[in-house]
Scaffold this active site. Structure first.
Site, PDB file in Angstrom:
ATOM      1  CG  HIS A   1      50.020  24.037 -56.478  1.00  0.00           C
ATOM      2  ND1 HIS A   1      49.113  24.938 -55.967  1.00  0.00           N
ATOM      3  CD2 HIS A   1      50.515  24.599 -57.604  1.00  0.00           C
ATOM      4  CE1 HIS A   1      49.078  26.009 -56.731  1.00  0.00           C
ATOM      5  NE2 HIS A   1      49.905  25.834 -57.746  1.00  0.00           N
TER       6      HIS A   1
ATOM      7  CG  HIS B   1      45.922  24.076 -58.954  1.00  0.00           C
ATOM      8  ND1 HIS B   1      47.232  23.649 -58.942  1.00  0.00           N
ATOM      9  CD2 HIS B   1      45.830  25.004 -59.933  1.00  0.00           C
ATOM     10  CE1 HIS B   1      47.910  24.282 -59.870  1.00  0.00           C
ATOM     11  NE2 HIS B   1      47.089  25.117 -60.490  1.00  0.00           N
TER      12      HIS B   1
ATOM     13  CG  ASP C   1      48.240  33.528 -61.295  1.00  0.00           C
ATOM     14  OD1 ASP C   1      49.305  33.741 -61.878  1.00  0.00           O
ATOM     15  OD2 ASP C   1      47.966  32.444 -60.750  1.00  0.00           O
TER      16      ASP C   1
HETATM   17  O1  PAF Z   1      45.828  30.295 -63.737  1.00  0.00           O
HETATM   18  C1  PAF Z   1      45.949  29.372 -64.578  1.00  0.00           C
HETATM   19  O2  PAF Z   1      46.318  28.254 -64.269  1.00  0.00           O
HETATM   20  C2  PAF Z   1      45.627  29.662 -66.034  1.00  0.00           C
HETATM   21  O3  PAF Z   1      46.024  30.929 -66.399  1.00  0.00           O
HETATM   22  C3  PAF Z   1      44.158  29.412 -66.389  1.00  0.00           C
HETATM   23  C4  PAF Z   1      43.237  30.351 -65.641  1.00  0.00           C
HETATM   24  C5  PAF Z   1      43.779  27.979 -66.078  1.00  0.00           C
HETATM   25  C6  PAF Z   1      43.937  29.649 -67.883  1.00  0.00           C
HETATM   26  O4  PAF Z   1      44.716  28.812 -68.650  1.00  0.00           O
END
Ligand code: PAF
Length: 282
Positions: free
Chosen positions: A33, A36, A149
């Protein structure tokens, strides 16, 4: 854009780039999305070469969690990454990352046991293990993570520092839908009613931030304020609302403007969503 499924092929390709070029890395679990894509854009801006990994990491899902149903759409992801002119995509199978007999895990003590780590006891061990593996495989100059996160970004920074990793970890701003909902691949699980209820968390956090801007410094009062706001939405169950220090994730009574994380996780039906705001830099 080149796509590789094995570590050997990826490394062979990356060897071509190494002489003096900077390499930006965006690890993802796919179903991309704008959150990212904002990391990819930042990496493109700051580096000569950008590598994106897509790997739904089983090690970070608990036994009763949504690993099997986690949304996956490889073609759509590939299309989005091509549009941004990403150089290299790493798209490994589970066996490539965790071959038979795999036995090594990385754990950041203490930081991984609070907030989301309390409700998801093996989650951060899975995250740090896969991120360290990916950093070792890609050897980037800089790696990009989202602040939605926040705990994950803090833990990864700590791991990089403690293990002397030669990489800069960047924690980038949360990207939201126009109504304020933090973008998450899991938002796709929500029915229209659930999506409306999911807004309770971002709305409550926004109001809480205003309270702080107007002078409120009592952490318990802020927690209660957020809980009360969310309780107006009957479809929502609170997993946690916490006010902690940004550097150590320690519970705090007093909010400081340079070292505070106000974070929450809620259940809306079967979907668990997180959101936060930070006062200070991760
Ligand atoms: O944030 C995420 O999408 C995941 O935790 C990551 C950092 C790709 C690790 O799998």
């Amino acid at each position: 854009m080149k796509i590789f499924e094995t570590i050997d092929q990826l490394r062979e390709e990356l060897r071509k780039y190494k002489s003096g070029q900077t390499l930006g890395f965006v690890p993802t679990m796919g179903y991309l999305h704008q959150g990212h894509l904002s990391l990819v854009e930042q990496s493109k801006k700051e580096n000569d070469v950008t590598v994106v990994s897509i790997f739904v990491n089983p090690a970070q899902f608990g036994p009763a969690e949504d690993f099997d149903s986690y949304p996956r759409e490889a073609e759509r992801d590939e299309h989005l990454l091509r549009k941004l002119a990403v150089d290299v995509v790493f798209y490994p199978a589970v066996k490539e990352i965790y071959p038979e007999g795999y036995a090594t895990y990385v754990e950041v003590e203490k930081l991984g046991n609070v907030l989301c780590g309390k409700s998801r006891p093996t989650h951060f061990r899975g995250v740090t293990t896969v991120v360290l593996k990916l950093l070792n495989i890609v050897s980037p100059t800089c790696a990009y993570f989202g602040r939605k996160d926040a705990q994950q970004a803090i833990i990864i920074k700590k791991m990089a520092k403690d293990l002397n990793l030669d990489v800069v970890i960047q924690a980038m701003p949360i990207v939201r839908d126009p109504d304020g909902l933090a973008l998450s691949s899991r938002n796709v699980y929500l029915s229209p009613e659930e999506r409306e209820a999911a807004l309770s968390l971002s709305r409550a956090l926004k109001k809480a931030k205003t309270e702080i801007e107007q002078g409120l410094r009592d952490a318990s009062a802020i927690k209660e304020f957020i809980q009360k706001e969310i309780s107006k939405y009957p479809l929502v169950t609170i997993d946690y609302i916490e006010v902690v220090t940004l550097d150590a994730l320690d519970k705090t009574n007093t909010i400081t403007l340079d070292n505070t994380l106000v974070a929450g996780a809620i259940w809306v039906g079967k979907t668990r969503l997180i959101d936060n705001f930070t006062l200070g830099e991760i």
